[in-house]
Design a protein around this motif. Structure first.
Motif, PDB file in Angstrom:
ATOM      1  N   ARG A 248       9.785   4.836   7.063  1.00  0.00           N
ATOM      2  CA  ARG A 248      10.237   5.730   5.983  1.00  0.00           C
ATOM      3  C   ARG A 248       9.941   5.178   4.598  1.00  0.00           C
ATOM      4  O   ARG A 248      10.313   5.791   3.593  1.00  0.00           O
ATOM      5  N   ARG A 249       9.250   4.040   4.529  1.00  0.00           N
ATOM      6  CA  ARG A 249       8.991   3.412   3.233  1.00  0.00           C
ATOM      7  C   ARG A 249       8.285   4.333   2.248  1.00  0.00           C
ATOM      8  O   ARG A 249       8.570   4.279   1.054  1.00  0.00           O
ATOM      9  N   THR A 250       7.361   5.138   2.717  1.00  0.00           N
ATOM     10  CA  THR A 250       6.621   6.022   1.816  1.00  0.00           C
ATOM     11  C   THR A 250       6.956   7.492   2.039  1.00  0.00           C
ATOM     12  O   THR A 250       6.243   8.376   1.598  1.00  0.00           O
ATOM     13  N   ASP A 251       8.076   7.766   2.696  1.00  0.00           N
ATOM     14  CA  ASP A 251       8.568   9.123   2.902  1.00  0.00           C
ATOM     15  C   ASP A 251       9.332   9.538   1.640  1.00  0.00           C
ATOM     16  O   ASP A 251      10.379   8.964   1.325  1.00  0.00           O
ATOM     17  N   VAL A 252       8.798  10.512   0.929  1.00  0.00           N
ATOM     18  CA  VAL A 252       9.406  10.921  -0.346  1.00  0.00           C
ATOM     19  C   VAL A 252      10.844  11.391  -0.151  1.00  0.00           C
ATOM     20  O   VAL A 252      11.701  11.158  -1.011  1.00  0.00           O
ATOM     21  N   SER A 253      11.145  12.000   0.996  1.00  0.00           N
ATOM     22  CA  SER A 253      12.517  12.454   1.238  1.00  0.00           C
ATOM     23  C   SER A 253      13.497  11.289   1.387  1.00  0.00           C
ATOM     24  O   SER A 253      14.711  11.480   1.316  1.00  0.00           O
TER      25      SER A 253
ATOM     26  N   THR B  96      21.917   2.486   3.739  1.00  0.00           N
ATOM     27  CA  THR B  96      21.584   3.678   4.528  1.00  0.00           C
ATOM     28  C   THR B  96      21.710   4.943   3.684  1.00  0.00           C
ATOM     29  O   THR B  96      22.371   4.949   2.643  1.00  0.00           O
ATOM     30  N   SER B  97      21.129   6.008   4.198  1.00  0.00           N
ATOM     31  CA  SER B  97      21.238   7.304   3.525  1.00  0.00           C
ATOM     32  C   SER B  97      22.687   7.798   3.528  1.00  0.00           C
ATOM     33  O   SER B  97      23.102   8.508   2.614  1.00  0.00           O
TER      34      SER B  97
ATOM     35  N   HIS C 207      15.326   3.598  -2.314  1.00  0.00           N
ATOM     36  CA  HIS C 207      15.184   3.986  -0.904  1.00  0.00           C
ATOM     37  C   HIS C 207      16.573   4.276  -0.347  1.00  0.00           C
ATOM     38  O   HIS C 207      17.444   3.400  -0.356  1.00  0.00           O
ATOM     39  N   LYS C 208      16.787   5.495   0.148  1.00  0.00           N
ATOM     40  CA  LYS C 208      18.085   5.856   0.726  1.00  0.00           C
ATOM     41  C   LYS C 208      18.333   5.043   1.996  1.00  0.00           C
ATOM     42  O   LYS C 208      19.386   4.420   2.143  1.00  0.00           O
TER      43      LYS C 208
ATOM     44  N   LEU D   6       0.822  -1.207   0.000  1.00  0.00           N
ATOM     45  CA  LEU D   6       0.000   0.000   0.000  1.00  0.00           C
ATOM     46  C   LEU D   6       0.858   1.259   0.000  1.00  0.00           C
ATOM     47  O   LEU D   6       1.707   1.436   0.862  1.00  0.00           O
ATOM     48  N   GLY D   7       0.655   2.106  -0.973  1.00  0.00           N
ATOM     49  CA  GLY D   7       1.366   3.373  -1.033  1.00  0.00           C
ATOM     50  C   GLY D   7       2.618   3.382  -1.879  1.00  0.00           C
ATOM     51  O   GLY D   7       3.128   4.455  -2.193  1.00  0.00           O
ATOM     52  N   TYR D   8       3.133   2.224  -2.278  1.00  0.00           N
ATOM     53  CA  TYR D   8       4.398   2.198  -3.017  1.00  0.00           C
ATOM     54  C   TYR D   8       4.307   2.940  -4.340  1.00  0.00           C
ATOM     55  O   TYR D   8       5.185   3.735  -4.678  1.00  0.00           O
ATOM     56  N   GLY D   9       3.252   2.687  -5.095  1.00  0.00           N
ATOM     57  CA  GLY D   9       3.102   3.338  -6.399  1.00  0.00           C
ATOM     58  C   GLY D   9       3.038   4.850  -6.275  1.00  0.00           C
ATOM     59  O   GLY D   9       3.650   5.581  -7.059  1.00  0.00           O
ATOM     60  N   PHE D  10       2.321   5.333  -5.268  1.00  0.00           N
ATOM     61  CA  PHE D  10       2.238   6.769  -5.038  1.00  0.00           C
ATOM     62  C   PHE D  10       3.600   7.332  -4.640  1.00  0.00           C
ATOM     63  O   PHE D  10       4.005   8.397  -5.095  1.00  0.00           O
TER      64      PHE D  10
END
Length: 91
Positions: free
Chosen positions: A48-53, A76-77, A38-39, A8-12
């Motif tokens: 943070r899976r759906t955190d655009v940053s 990691t980032s 994903h950083k 849920l939310g990955y595509g967005f």
């Protein structure tokens, strides 16, 4: 069967990352064969899976190069930032 990233939310999330980055690789500027990276890794950083940053648009070549250098688990980032610096020095 759907791939493991169809939650849920990955595509967005993926589309929002691409949109923010102008549908181009943040490393080399290519605009085809893109991946939303994903950083901070998908598995350990569930919040943070759906955190655009936490995302970056990479072409398949830059994405594969990142994972050749740092592996496919526990990323990691900080690794991503280091990768960006190394790539910018090579230009």
């Amino acid at each position: 069967a759907l791939g493991r990233r169809y939650w849920l939310g990955y595509g967005f999330w993926k589309e929002a990352v691409y949109e923010r980055d102008g549908h181009t690789c943040v490393i080399c500027g290519r605009g085809n064969s893109l991946r939303a990276h994903h950083k901070d890794n998908f598995h350990e950083f569930e919040d943070r899976r759906t955190d655009v940053s936490n995302g970056a648009t990479l072409c398949v070549d830059c994405h594969d190069e990142f994972h050749r250098m740092y592996g496919r688990k526990g990323n990691t980032s900080d690794q991503f930032a280091e990768f960006c610096v190394q790539k910018m020095r090579a230009v």
